[in-house]
Scaffold this motif. Structure first.
Motif, PDB file in Angstrom:
ATOM      1  N   ASN A 275      37.901  16.019  44.762  1.00 12.80           N
ATOM      2  CA  ASN A 275      37.155  17.184  45.238  1.00 12.80           C
ATOM      3  C   ASN A 275      36.167  17.672  44.178  1.00 12.80           C
ATOM      4  O   ASN A 275      35.006  17.960  44.475  1.00 12.80           O
ATOM      5  N   ALA A 276      36.610  17.716  42.942  1.00 12.47           N
ATOM      6  CA  ALA A 276      35.723  18.184  41.864  1.00 12.47           C
ATOM      7  C   ALA A 276      34.537  17.245  41.686  1.00 12.47           C
ATOM      8  O   ALA A 276      33.430  17.689  41.382  1.00 12.47           O
ATOM      9  N   PHE A 277      34.764  15.943  41.860  1.00  9.92           N
ATOM     10  CA  PHE A 277      33.701  14.951  41.654  1.00  9.92           C
ATOM     11  C   PHE A 277      32.983  14.584  42.957  1.00  9.92           C
ATOM     12  O   PHE A 277      32.216  13.620  42.980  1.00  9.92           O
TER      13      PHE A 277
ATOM     14  N   ALA B  55      42.572  16.529  44.004  1.00  7.66           N
ATOM     15  CA  ALA B  55      41.896  17.644  43.328  1.00  7.66           C
ATOM     16  C   ALA B  55      40.725  17.118  42.506  1.00  7.66           C
ATOM     17  O   ALA B  55      39.637  17.706  42.483  1.00  7.66           O
ATOM     18  N   ILE B  56      40.943  15.987  41.841  1.00  7.11           N
ATOM     19  CA  ILE B  56      39.865  15.389  41.040  1.00  7.11           C
ATOM     20  C   ILE B  56      38.753  14.893  41.956  1.00  7.11           C
ATOM     21  O   ILE B  56      37.563  15.107  41.686  1.00  7.11           O
TER      22      ILE B  56
ATOM     23  N   THR C  54      46.314  17.499  54.205  1.00 14.47           N
ATOM     24  CA  THR C  54      46.194  18.477  53.121  1.00 14.47           C
ATOM     25  C   THR C  54      45.041  18.162  52.169  1.00 14.47           C
ATOM     26  O   THR C  54      44.873  18.853  51.175  1.00 14.47           O
TER      27      THR C  54
ATOM     28  N   GLU D  87      35.303  15.955  54.227  1.00 11.90           N
ATOM     29  CA  GLU D  87      34.967  15.516  55.590  1.00 11.90           C
ATOM     30  C   GLU D  87      35.314  14.055  55.830  1.00 11.90           C
ATOM     31  O   GLU D  87      35.606  13.649  56.948  1.00 11.90           O
TER      32      GLU D  87
ATOM     33  N   GLN E 299      48.130  14.559  45.393  1.00 14.31           N
ATOM     34  CA  GLN E 299      47.482  15.875  45.347  1.00 14.31           C
ATOM     35  C   GLN E 299      46.599  16.005  44.106  1.00 14.31           C
ATOM     36  O   GLN E 299      45.520  16.601  44.151  1.00 14.31           O
ATOM     37  N   THR E 300      47.063  15.459  43.002  1.00 17.77           N
ATOM     38  CA  THR E 300      46.286  15.544  41.760  1.00 17.77           C
ATOM     39  C   THR E 300      45.014  14.704  41.870  1.00 17.77           C
ATOM     40  O   THR E 300      43.923  15.158  41.501  1.00 17.77           O
TER      41      THR E 300
ATOM     42  N   LYS F 146      41.158  17.911  51.132  1.00 15.07           N
ATOM     43  CA  LYS F 146      39.839  18.443  51.433  1.00 15.07           C
ATOM     44  C   LYS F 146      38.857  17.284  51.588  1.00 15.07           C
ATOM     45  O   LYS F 146      39.049  16.231  51.002  1.00 15.07           O
TER      46      LYS F 146
ATOM     47  N   ILE G 128      36.211   7.283  37.350  1.00 13.73           N
ATOM     48  CA  ILE G 128      35.609   8.390  38.109  1.00 13.73           C
ATOM     49  C   ILE G 128      34.540   9.066  37.259  1.00 13.73           C
ATOM     50  O   ILE G 128      33.423   9.335  37.715  1.00 13.73           O
ATOM     51  N   LEU G 129      34.880   9.298  35.999  1.00 11.34           N
ATOM     52  CA  LEU G 129      33.934   9.946  35.084  1.00 11.34           C
ATOM     53  C   LEU G 129      32.667   9.090  34.928  1.00 11.34           C
ATOM     54  O   LEU G 129      31.555   9.609  34.827  1.00 11.34           O
TER      55      LEU G 129
END
Lengths: 198, 370
Positions: free
Chosen positions: A127-129, A124-125, A154, A158, A120-121, A156, A98-99
């Motif tokens: 979403n950040a990326f 979250a990543i 649950t 589109e 979920q974790t 995030k 991902i990085l």
């Protein structure tokens, strides 16, 4: 973050489903007596136990899974046919890839990653990326689609979607508002014949 | 107490307290900044929330839009949202008969170490900037701060401190931090000049401070590039609650290896779920999340205890300023004992609003109904 529920008893049962495949079905009895169920078709009982614990807690509280995780981003989830390979369940490699910008869409098999918390974790990543997430239902079994829908509610983004390998009859699945995981266990007649330990 | 730092010298704090009443009669408590802008926004957002589902907090975030671009209210909007969001989480947790920590994910710890703020200087009353700088020119005055810290150890057993710096002179900070270290060899000490030193001065100062083994340098300079260069030049961990405060700040910080600790403020991040996601991302990429706070009432102080209890990613002690406030608005007597605070029991936050206490300090109140 396993489900924050006090577990009195867990039992995992092997089941032959209608397609002839083997499924593992877990039942968790919460300390308050509520039963919750989970399953997997990949024979890793961990994910089935995790799902059953969340199911027990959500049933005990009378809310769908999203009621325990903070809310719901959608009422229904798109199901698309796609050959996009699922990302191997290798946490170290995933973070680095991902990085390094190697992904646009993360195809996640939630049964391979083992728990609601792990999904979920990853979300979250993602979403950040600014990455989209597709949840793979590996066998397009109705239980898999329903579990993926409960999770997808649950997440995030589109573009959040469910991926199957072959076209299913529906291109959209509603997010269940019923207490628990929203899985219809009756679609497999053998489920009701399981002799659970007391 | 007079709080002196690089940003302000204050003798009081103003907060907006939120009571959110559900149709089922359950009440949730929240809190946020007390500025007139945030107080007004809280009323506006509250009107938009009437009739919505407290179990679906994600949908309640719509008041600030989907992205930072959509958020026309800036950080006031995020802080307001966080205050109402906290009340919604509390109300949801109470309705589900779970503690807030459990609803966030788990209740793993009952006791959380907290940090005592040390003002940049000890003053008898709120003073002008000129009077503050005159005071800071007298290096012998550092001793007052050391005595103040030792008093906190005696009173409440604090093991962790945050030295606010007025960033008036590196000499003052260097002398004071050396004296604090000598007086309290084992204490955790974080040093926070709120980015009021330029990058070159800050880097030089922090290099000199490295041998003291401080807990971390908090916003020694800024912005992200300056702090990243500073981090590369020192051994002590570097934290920020100024340059990494929103979802979109995380990836640049990760790629730039800019900081070690995201000292996340619940009100900057815009609520419980945003803070939880931040903690997960931060931990996944080798940084550590920690809880930032200023002078908050028992409501937000306890919210931070629940976050620390629920999220195993949180290892550092929580910032806390409650012990310096002359009054609180909750019934529970929340004390720091042996440098730690205990999570209240009971559903939700586990604290109840004390009307008498609230009435004594309330400046204004408004009720929003359907």
């Amino acid at each position: 973050m396993a489900a924050p529920v006090s577990i009195a008893h867990t039992h995992v049962h092997s089941l032959r489903i209608a397609s002839g495949a083997e499924a593992l079905v877990a039942r968790v009895l919460a300390a308050d007596g509520t039963a919750g169920f989970g399953f997997t078709l990949n024979l890793d009982a961990g994910v089935a136990r995790d799902m059953a614990a969340w199911d027990a807690l959500a049933r005990a509280k009378g809310v769908p899974l999203f009621g325990l995780l903070g809310g719901s981003y959608r009422k229904e989830v798109r199901i698309l046919t796609d050959e996009l390979p699922a990302i191997p369940a290798d946490w170290t490699a995933l973070r680095q890839d991902i990085l390094d910008g190697r992904h646009e869409l993360l195809c996640i098999d939630p049964f391979a990653w083992g728990s609601v918390e792990m999904v979920q974790t990853i979300a979250a990543i993602a979403n950040a990326f600014d990455l989209s997430i597709a949840l793979l239902a590996p066998n397009a079994h109705p239980w898999e689609l329903q579990y993926c829908a409960a999770l997808a509610a649950t997440l995030k983004g589109e573009d959040t979607r469910i991926i199957v390998r072959s076209m299913s009859s529906s291109s959209e699945i509603p997010v269940s508002e019923s207490p628990g995981m929203g899985i219809d266990w009756a679609v497999e007649p053998s489920f009701s014949k399981i002799q659970w330990q007391s | 107490m007079v709080h002196a730092g690089s940003m302000y010298v204050i003798q009081k704090t103003e907060r907006t307290v939120v009571e959110l009443v559900l149709e089922n009669g359950v009440t949730g408590l929240g809190e946020t900044w007390g500025t007139p802008d945030v107080y007004a926004l809280a009323q506006r957002f509250a009107r938009e929330w009437i009739g919505k589902d407290a179990l679906d907090r994600f949908a309640l975030r719509d008041v600030v839009g989907k992205s930072s671009y959509d958020n026309r209210f800036g950080r006031n909007g995020m802080a307001t949202l966080a205050g109402l969001d906290l009340a919604a989480w509390d109300a949801a947790a109470r309705s589900l008969k779970m503690s807030l920590a459990e609803l966030i994910g788990a209740r793993k710890r009952e006791s959380i170490d907290v940090v005592s703020t040390l003002p940049a200087a000890i003053l008898p009353k709120a003073v002008s900037r000129k009077e503050l700088t005159d005071h800071l020119d007298v290096l012998a005055n550092t001793e007052l701060v050391v005595r103040f810290a030792q008093e906190q150890v005696r009173k409440s057993g604090f093991r962790s401190f945050k030295l606010k710096s007025a960033a008036h002179s590196p000499e003052w900070d260097w002398k004071l931090l050396n004296e604090l270290r000598e007086a309290m060899p084992k204490a955790r000490i974080r040093f926070d000049p709120n980015a009021n030193y330029g990058a070159a001065t800050a880097t030089e100062l922090c290099r000199r401070l490295d041998p003291l083994g401080l807990e971390f340098f908090e916003d020694p300079t800024g912005e992200l590039e300056g702090i990243a260069r500073l981090k590369a030049a020192v051994k002590t961990p570097v934290a920020s609650n100024m340059w990494v405060v929103r979802d979109e700040h995380l990836v640049p910080a990760i790629r730039r290896k800019a900081i070690d600790v995201v000292l996340g403020d619940l009100f900057m991040w815009g609520g419980i779920d945003a803070w939880r996601r931040m903690a997960r991302v931060t931990h996944a990429y080798g940084m550590k999340p920690a809880l930032h706070s200023v002078y908050e009432t028992g409501i937000a102080t306890v919210a931070n205890l629940h976050l620390a209890s629920a999220l195993s990613e949180v290892e550092y002690p929580n910032d806390s300023g409650l012990h310096f406030l002359s009054s609180d608005v909750v019934s529970e007597n929340l004390k720091v004992v042996d440098g730690a605070m205990t999570l209240p029991t009971g559903p939700g936050l586990g604290v109840t609003l004390d009307r008498n206490k609230l009435d004594k300090v309330a400046l204004e109140s408004v009720e929003i109904r359907s």
